[in-house]
Design a protein around this motif. Structure first.
Motif, PDB file in Angstrom:
ATOM      1  N   LEU A 121     -27.745  33.302   6.870  1.00  0.00           N
ATOM      2  CA  LEU A 121     -27.745  33.902   8.200  1.00  0.00           C
ATOM      3  C   LEU A 121     -27.120  32.937   9.192  1.00  0.00           C
ATOM      4  CD1 LEU A 121     -30.589  35.051   6.859  1.00  0.00           C
ATOM      5  CD2 LEU A 121     -30.883  35.886   9.165  1.00  0.00           C
ATOM      6  N   ILE A 122     -26.590  33.497  10.271  1.00  0.00           N
ATOM      7  CA  ILE A 122     -26.127  32.690  11.396  1.00  0.00           C
ATOM      8  C   ILE A 122     -26.986  33.074  12.594  1.00  0.00           C
ATOM      9  CG2 ILE A 122     -24.215  32.112  12.943  1.00  0.00           C
ATOM     10  CD1 ILE A 122     -22.289  32.915  10.771  1.00  0.00           C
ATOM     11  N   PHE A 123     -27.444  32.050  13.329  1.00  0.00           N
ATOM     12  CA  PHE A 123     -28.232  32.258  14.540  1.00  0.00           C
ATOM     13  C   PHE A 123     -27.466  31.734  15.739  1.00  0.00           C
ATOM     14  CE2 PHE A 123     -31.379  32.032  11.185  1.00  0.00           C
ATOM     15  CZ  PHE A 123     -32.257  33.042  11.523  1.00  0.00           C
ATOM     16  N   TRP A 124     -27.591  32.437  16.857  1.00  0.00           N
ATOM     17  CA  TRP A 124     -27.057  31.986  18.139  1.00  0.00           C
ATOM     18  C   TRP A 124     -28.241  31.810  19.072  1.00  0.00           C
ATOM     19  CZ3 TRP A 124     -24.601  35.300  14.922  1.00  0.00           C
ATOM     20  CH2 TRP A 124     -23.261  35.054  14.638  1.00  0.00           C
ATOM     21  N   LEU A 125     -28.470  30.562  19.513  1.00  0.00           N
ATOM     22  CA  LEU A 125     -29.607  30.248  20.377  1.00  0.00           C
ATOM     23  C   LEU A 125     -29.090  29.771  21.731  1.00  0.00           C
ATOM     24  CD1 LEU A 125     -31.468  28.244  17.649  1.00  0.00           C
ATOM     25  CD2 LEU A 125     -32.478  30.202  18.782  1.00  0.00           C
ATOM     26  N   ILE A 126     -29.299  30.586  22.780  1.00  0.00           N
ATOM     27  CA  ILE A 126     -28.903  30.130  24.105  1.00  0.00           C
ATOM     28  C   ILE A 126     -29.915  29.070  24.561  1.00  0.00           C
ATOM     29  CG2 ILE A 126     -27.784  32.305  24.740  1.00  0.00           C
ATOM     30  CD1 ILE A 126     -30.295  32.966  26.390  1.00  0.00           C
ATOM     31  N   GLN A 127     -29.556  28.339  25.586  1.00  0.00           N
ATOM     32  CA  GLN A 127     -30.443  27.290  26.081  1.00  0.00           C
ATOM     33  C   GLN A 127     -31.813  27.885  26.412  1.00  0.00           C
ATOM     34  OE1 GLN A 127     -29.193  25.399  29.723  1.00  0.00           O
ATOM     35  NE2 GLN A 127     -30.253  23.514  29.199  1.00  0.00           N
ATOM     36  N   GLY A 128     -32.845  27.295  25.833  1.00  0.00           N
ATOM     37  CA  GLY A 128     -34.216  27.741  26.066  1.00  0.00           C
ATOM     38  C   GLY A 128     -34.715  28.795  25.098  1.00  0.00           C
ATOM     39  N   ALA A 129     -33.830  29.525  24.439  1.00  0.00           N
ATOM     40  CA  ALA A 129     -34.268  30.552  23.476  1.00  0.00           C
ATOM     41  C   ALA A 129     -34.840  29.865  22.239  1.00  0.00           C
ATOM     42  CB  ALA A 129     -33.109  31.459  23.086  1.00  0.00           C
ATOM     43  N   ALA A 130     -35.944  30.400  21.727  1.00  0.00           N
ATOM     44  CA  ALA A 130     -36.605  29.807  20.561  1.00  0.00           C
ATOM     45  C   ALA A 130     -36.934  30.898  19.545  1.00  0.00           C
ATOM     46  CB  ALA A 130     -37.876  29.078  20.980  1.00  0.00           C
ATOM     47  N   THR A 131     -36.997  30.494  18.294  1.00  0.00           N
ATOM     48  CA  THR A 131     -37.281  31.436  17.211  1.00  0.00           C
ATOM     49  C   THR A 131     -38.753  31.816  17.143  1.00  0.00           C
ATOM     50  OG1 THR A 131     -37.619  29.624  15.649  1.00  0.00           O
ATOM     51  CG2 THR A 131     -35.388  30.576  15.793  1.00  0.00           C
ATOM     52  N   GLN A 144     -35.205  25.727  18.807  1.00  0.00           N
ATOM     53  CA  GLN A 144     -34.938  26.100  20.189  1.00  0.00           C
ATOM     54  C   GLN A 144     -33.593  25.539  20.619  1.00  0.00           C
ATOM     55  OE1 GLN A 144     -37.825  24.777  23.062  1.00  0.00           O
ATOM     56  NE2 GLN A 144     -36.947  26.018  24.680  1.00  0.00           N
ATOM     57  N   GLY A 145     -32.789  26.362  21.297  1.00  0.00           N
ATOM     58  CA  GLY A 145     -31.504  25.917  21.825  1.00  0.00           C
ATOM     59  C   GLY A 145     -31.699  24.959  22.985  1.00  0.00           C
ATOM     60  N   LEU A 146     -30.944  23.850  22.988  1.00  0.00           N
ATOM     61  CA  LEU A 146     -31.096  22.837  24.038  1.00  0.00           C
ATOM     62  C   LEU A 146     -29.896  22.713  24.963  1.00  0.00           C
ATOM     63  CD1 LEU A 146     -32.725  19.830  22.124  1.00  0.00           C
ATOM     64  CD2 LEU A 146     -33.844  21.502  23.601  1.00  0.00           C
ATOM     65  N   GLY A 147     -28.712  22.911  24.440  1.00  0.00           N
ATOM     66  CA  GLY A 147     -27.513  22.586  25.205  1.00  0.00           C
ATOM     67  C   GLY A 147     -27.117  23.626  26.222  1.00  0.00           C
ATOM     68  N   PRO A 148     -26.198  23.256  27.085  1.00  0.00           N
ATOM     69  CA  PRO A 148     -25.703  24.211  28.077  1.00  0.00           C
ATOM     70  C   PRO A 148     -24.910  25.351  27.431  1.00  0.00           C
ATOM     71  CG  PRO A 148     -24.473  22.148  28.215  1.00  0.00           C
ATOM     72  CD  PRO A 148     -25.586  21.937  27.233  1.00  0.00           C
ATOM     73  N   LYS A 149     -24.281  25.081  26.277  1.00  0.00           N
ATOM     74  CA  LYS A 149     -23.588  26.140  25.540  1.00  0.00           C
ATOM     75  C   LYS A 149     -24.530  26.669  24.462  1.00  0.00           C
ATOM     76  CE  LYS A 149     -19.752  24.360  24.005  1.00  0.00           C
ATOM     77  NZ  LYS A 149     -18.404  23.952  23.624  1.00  0.00           N
ATOM     78  N   THR A 150     -24.214  27.839  23.953  1.00  0.00           N
ATOM     79  CA  THR A 150     -25.025  28.448  22.906  1.00  0.00           C
ATOM     80  C   THR A 150     -24.959  27.620  21.630  1.00  0.00           C
ATOM     81  OG1 THR A 150     -24.622  30.639  23.836  1.00  0.00           O
ATOM     82  CG2 THR A 150     -25.337  30.543  21.539  1.00  0.00           C
ATOM     83  N   ALA A 151     -26.132  27.329  21.062  1.00  0.00           N
ATOM     84  CA  ALA A 151     -26.197  26.631  19.777  1.00  0.00           C
ATOM     85  C   ALA A 151     -25.970  27.647  18.665  1.00  0.00           C
ATOM     86  CB  ALA A 151     -27.546  25.951  19.598  1.00  0.00           C
TER      87      ALA A 151
END
Length: 158
Positions: A73-83, A139-146
């Motif tokens: 699978l591929i996940f896209w995590l925006i900043q602050g989004a968590a699984t 959880q995504g940390l960066g300013p761009k989508t992880a």
């Protein structure tokens, strides 16, 4: 799949092209072969949005006689989004951060409560492993989508 004239129908050819494309993407992500940014953007457009704020796309979900062998699978995590805190049942999970950075949190259970055991920042190019039944969260940390590639062996049972 095969027409009466012995050729393949359009649906079969389209499916085969899609599968070959996904294999190329998977190989590129695993072996750090640069991909055109449009490739990942195109895949993100096909992804499913999760209520928690991230997106995911199954690259592969391989079964043999109904037994799950492995998944990708591929996940896209925006900043602050968590699984959210979760385990992968009887599957080992190997994940690679493709773009940006994430925080991985691992937990333990004590007297029925989930307790944070460890947290760490994982940057692009690095792998992480989650053992069977181990509880974790990304959880995504960066300013761009992880972007994170996750491989499950054996595949999960739902």
């Amino acid at each position: 799949m095969i027409t009466s004239s012995g050729g393949f129908d359009r649906l079969s050819v389209t499916w085969l092209k899609d599968q070959l494309y996904r294999w190329r993407v998977l190989a590129a992500l695993v072996f750090s072969i640069p991909l055109n940014t449009r490739v990942l953007e195109k895949l993100e457009q096909q992804a499913t949005a999760h209520p928690a704020g991230y997106k995911y796309l199954y690259l592969f979900n391989v079964h043999l006689f109904g037994v799950p062998l492995w998944e990708a699978l591929i996940f896209w995590l925006i900043q602050g989004a968590a699984t959210g805190e979760h385990d992968h049942q009887e599957s080992n999970n190997f994940s690679k951060v493709i773009q940006e950075r994430i925080e991985e949190r691992k937990f333990r259970v004590s007297r029925g409560e989930i307790i944070l055991r460890q947290k760490r920042e994982v940057r692009a190019g690095h792998w992480l492993r989650t053992a069977k039944f181990q509880i974790h969260e990304l959880q995504g940390l960066g300013p761009k989508t992880a972007i994170v590639l996750s491989l499950y062996v054996p595949g999960r049972k739902f």
